[in-house]
Design an enzyme around this catalytic site. Structure first.
Site, short mmCIF file in Angstrom:
data_model
loop_
_atom_site.label_atom_id
_atom_site.label_comp_id
_atom_site.label_asym_id
_atom_site.label_seq_id
_atom_site.Cartn_x
_atom_site.Cartn_y
_atom_site.Cartn_z
CE LYS A 195 -4.12 1.89 0.20
NZ LYS A 195 -5.10 1.78 -0.89
CG ASP A 251 -4.81 -13.02 8.16
OD1 ASP A 251 -4.95 -14.26 8.14
OD2 ASP A 251 -5.57 -12.27 8.80
CG ASP A 255 -9.05 -16.30 5.20
OD1 ASP A 255 -8.05 -17.04 5.36
OD2 ASP A 255 -9.96 -16.19 6.05
C1 IPM Z 1 -3.93 -17.57 9.66
C2 IPM Z 1 -4.83 -17.23 10.81
C3 IPM Z 1 -4.00 -16.63 11.94
C4 IPM Z 1 -3.33 -15.39 11.38
C5 IPM Z 1 -4.79 -16.31 13.21
C6 IPM Z 1 -5.49 -17.54 13.74
C7 IPM Z 1 -3.95 -15.66 14.26
O1 IPM Z 1 -5.85 -16.38 10.40
O2 IPM Z 1 -3.02 -18.41 9.85
O3 IPM Z 1 -4.12 -17.00 8.59
O4 IPM Z 1 -3.95 -14.32 11.34
O5 IPM Z 1 -2.18 -15.49 10.96
MG MG Z 2 -5.89 -16.02 8.33
#
Ligand code: IPM
Ligand code: MG
Length: 364
Positions: A195, A251, A255
């Site tokens: 960013k 992170d 996802d």
């Molecule tokens: C991941 C998870 C962890 C993170 C959490 C559970 C702390 O979301 O491994 O992506 O944020 O790294």
């Molecule tokens: Mg995560």
């Protein structure tokens, strides 16, 4: 060959899925004549219940002394479990952050690809998916926003909180090197996500990544702002090869990438440091709502075990073999409930593990 593997099944579905991955590794050992010596230990909520802390020093030391660590998942239902009444540094997730930091695992490798057998589960349109996609997120794991100072104070009579996003050039350089090395073995493209139009840490990130890029003239480097990267991931995921990024951006984007594959239950990950020892875990969480029912998908953990074979034990052929067995089981139409579709045969967690083992042992 003989290897010592620490198992951290953790909470929720963790023990069930790690059990299947262990079975798979045992089958690999039998087939190839290796000895894997497994040491199950507690981390996360189960460790809080027994020792009052999510990660004991003893477990950290044993993990550091092992050849590799296989982790299930940690944590429970936020707001319901008593673990979340504890201060943040005593909760299950703090154990995960502490083991990453304690083992020096600065490189988190999260592949996201579309299994042809699961193409119909991808939420994107056919014309967007085209021939599918195969990307890997290289996420910095022991610095940035996660490990800067976190503080809650009162300023001018108002409750105020600070989180600091801090990186030094060395932390950026070593993760960038990992990403470029990985790109050299793949399609030779790095998309560095930052960013830089707002954050000083991102401007340094960009500079250092460009310096590293000079040593990799064959690799195409592009810089993508994180908001745009989030959009591009759903607009045309096939454009990405290696995505290199900061801890918190990684992170979030990982996802998103997992959702695009249609099944978070299939995604593996590896966390690596400067040595051979690494920590391997599925990208998904502990899914407390389905724990103990033998319906969780163990394939992400089994695929993480394949990464363990490849990266920590240098057993590439064995790793390929596990991945082929997973593909063959999917091709034969077996599905856990999360990836179930018409015409397929529904199986539970342990049955899925058995099928992978059987396929592995039957093929040459
Ligand atoms: C991941 C998870 C962890 C993170 C959490 C559970 C702390 O979301 O491994 O992506 O944020 O790294
Ligand atoms: Mg995560």
């Amino acid at each position: 060959m003989e290897f010592h593997i620490v198992l951290l099944p953790g909470d929720g579905i963790g023990p069930e899925i790690v059990g299947q991955a262990q079975k798979t590794l045992e089958a690999v050992a039998r087939k190839y004549g290796h000895v894997f010596d497994f040491e199950p230990l507690l981390m996360g909520g189960c460790s809080i219940d027994k020792y009052g802390v999510p990660l004991t020093d003893e477990v950290l030391e044993k993990a550091k002394g092992s050849d590799a660590v296989l982790l299930g998942a940690v944590g429970g239902k936020v707001g319901q479990s008593a673990w979340y009444k504890l201060p943040p540094e005593k909760r299950p997730e703090a154990g995960l952050l502490a083991i990453r930091k304690g083992m020096g695992l600065f490189a988190n490798i999260r592949p996201a690809y579309l299994f042809p057998q699961l193409k119909h589960r991808c939420p994107l349109k056919e014309e967007v998916i085209k021939d599918g996609f195969d990307l890997v997120i290289v996420r910095e794991l022991t610095g940035g926003l996660y490990f800067g100072k976190h503080e809650t104070t009162v300023e001018n009579g108002l409750r105020t909180a600070h989180d600091t996003l801090i990186y030094n050039e060395e932390e950026i350089r070593r993760i960038a090197v990992r990403a470029f090395d990985m790109a050299m073995k793949r399609r030779k493209k790095v998309s560095s996500v930052d960013k830089a139009n707002v954050l000083a840490s991102s401007r340094l990130w960009r500079q250092v990544v460009e310096e590293v890029a000079k040593d990799y003239p064959e690799v195409q480097l592009e810089h993508v702002l994180v908001d745009n990267a989030a959009m591009q991931l759903v607009r045309d995921p096939g454009q990405f090869d290696v995505i290199l990024t900061e801890n918190s951006f990684g992170d979030i984007l990982s996802d998103e990438a997992s959702e695009v594959t249609g099944s978070i239950g299939m995604l593996s990950s590896a966390s690596l440091g400067s040595g051979k020892c690494g920590l391997y875990e599925p990208s998904h969480g502990s899914a407390p709502d389905i724990a103990g029912q033998d319906i969780a998908n163990p394939l992400a953990t089994i695929l993480s075990a394949a990464m363990l074979l490849r990266y920590s034990l240098d057993l590439d052929k064995e790793a390929d073999d596990v991945e082929s067995a997973v593909r063959a089981v999917l091709a034969a139409g077996y599905r856990t409930p999360d990836i179930m579709s018409e015409g397929c045969q529904k199986v539970g967690c342990s049955q899925m593990g058995d099928l992978v083992v059987k396929t592995l042992l039957e093929t040459q």
